[in-house]
Write an enzyme that holds these catalytic residues in place. Structure first.
Site, short mmCIF file in Angstrom:
data_model
loop_
_atom_site.label_atom_id
_atom_site.label_comp_id
_atom_site.label_asym_id
_atom_site.label_seq_id
_atom_site.Cartn_x
_atom_site.Cartn_y
_atom_site.Cartn_z
N LYS A 1 0.85 4.45 6.84
CA LYS A 1 0.27 5.31 5.80
C LYS A 1 0.89 6.70 5.94
O LYS A 1 1.66 6.98 6.85
CB LYS A 1 -1.25 5.42 5.94
CG LYS A 1 -2.01 4.10 6.04
CD LYS A 1 -2.03 3.32 4.76
CE LYS A 1 -2.82 2.03 4.91
NZ LYS A 1 -2.69 1.13 3.75
N SER B 1 0.80 -1.23 0.00
CA SER B 1 0.00 0.00 0.00
C SER B 1 0.84 1.28 0.00
O SER B 1 0.32 2.35 -0.32
CB SER B 1 -0.94 0.02 1.20
OG SER B 1 -0.22 0.15 2.41
#
Length: 276
Positions: free
Chosen positions: A151, A72
């Site tokens: 993230k 990701s």
């Protein structure tokens, strides 16, 4: 007694043939040192305990390593099945004196069950082994038993985030972001959303970009992966109690360095997307 019969007063002896005061002190010190010396098998457990305490203090107050579990954050951080996943060092000191800022790459604990749908505990079902894993985790020698994710911070409390402008860029407070780190596999298609609410939950379309607008509550963060079409980030959790945002209290630290593999060692740079 004749003069030749007098006892020697050579080095270490006084005129009566007894050891001098300095010699006696030197011998006493040597004897004391000999008494203090311990065999290695006695000293080794003490050294192990000291080392464990130091490691625990570092993990608790300074930082610890983490493994990147997925793709990701590519290409910034590499993680995929069967490859050499990046190991990163995540430090805690920065957020002891301030909150995360836009552009920071952070590790955080999933704040709701929505984030944990694909998470499986890394603990053994065996009570003894599980106890050992928990013990090692306390000292930073095993991963914690929680769903930790990595993230990038895109917006902070009080800001409004949405996508997209005419060029397909994410906007914060109506201004498009400068995101050279963001990777898209599909071109922007106006009207195509990343996530759509349905009676069965969210339906994710990796080719979509649009979402929002969502105002980030104070004390929370809007998180997105750099690999935008393959990241189940804040956009994929807009139906939870935080509208996809992450409380600052769930942040474990700031990713600052890639420590493994050797060919990818280097800093993990923050880049504020709000600046042009």
């Amino acid at each position: 007694m004749t003069q030749g019969d007098e006892p020697s007063s050579g080095p270490g002896n006084d005129r009566e043939g007894k050891p001098s005061r300095g010699t006696r002190r030197s011998r006493a010190r040597k004897t004391k040192k000999q008494k203090k010396q311990r065999p290695l098998w006695q000293e080794l457990p003490i050294l192990v305990v000291i080392a464990a305490v130091i490691v625990a203090l570092v993990v608790t107050f300074i930082g610890r390593p983490y493994v990147i579990p997925s793709q990701s954050m590519e290409p910034t951080l590499i993680g995929c099945p069967g490859c050499s996943n990046d190991r990163i060092f995540v430090e805690k000191l920065s957020y002891d004196f301030g909150d995360p800022k836009p552009g920071d790459v952070v590790v955080f604990k999933g704040p709701s069950s929505s984030w944990d749908s694909d998470y499986h505990s890394n603990r053994s079902s065996n009570t003894v082994i599980r106890g050992l894993q928990n013990f090692l985790a306390f000292f930073g020698l095993a991963p914690p038993n929680e769903n930790d994710l990595v993230k990038r911070v895109i917006a902070v409390g009080g800001q409004t985030v949405q996508c997209c402008d005419a060029q397909g860029r994410v906007e914060v407070d109506g201004k498009p972001l400068n995101e050279p780190y963001a990777h898209y596999e599909y071109p922007y298609q106006p009207g195509l959303s990343f996530a759509v609410k349905t009676p069965m939950g969210l339906s994710i379309n990796p080719a979509g970009r649009e979402f929002g607008p969502i105002k980030v509550p104070d004390g929370n963060l809007w998180m997105m992966g750099d690999n935008r079409n393959d990241s189940l980030d804040s956009r994929g959790h807009i139906d939870d109690q935080y509208s996809g945002t992450v409380p600052v209290k769930n942040v474990r630290g700031k990713a600052v360095f890639k420590i493994w593999p050797l060919k990818r060692i280097g800093p993990v740079r923050s880049q504020n997307p709000h600046t042009n």
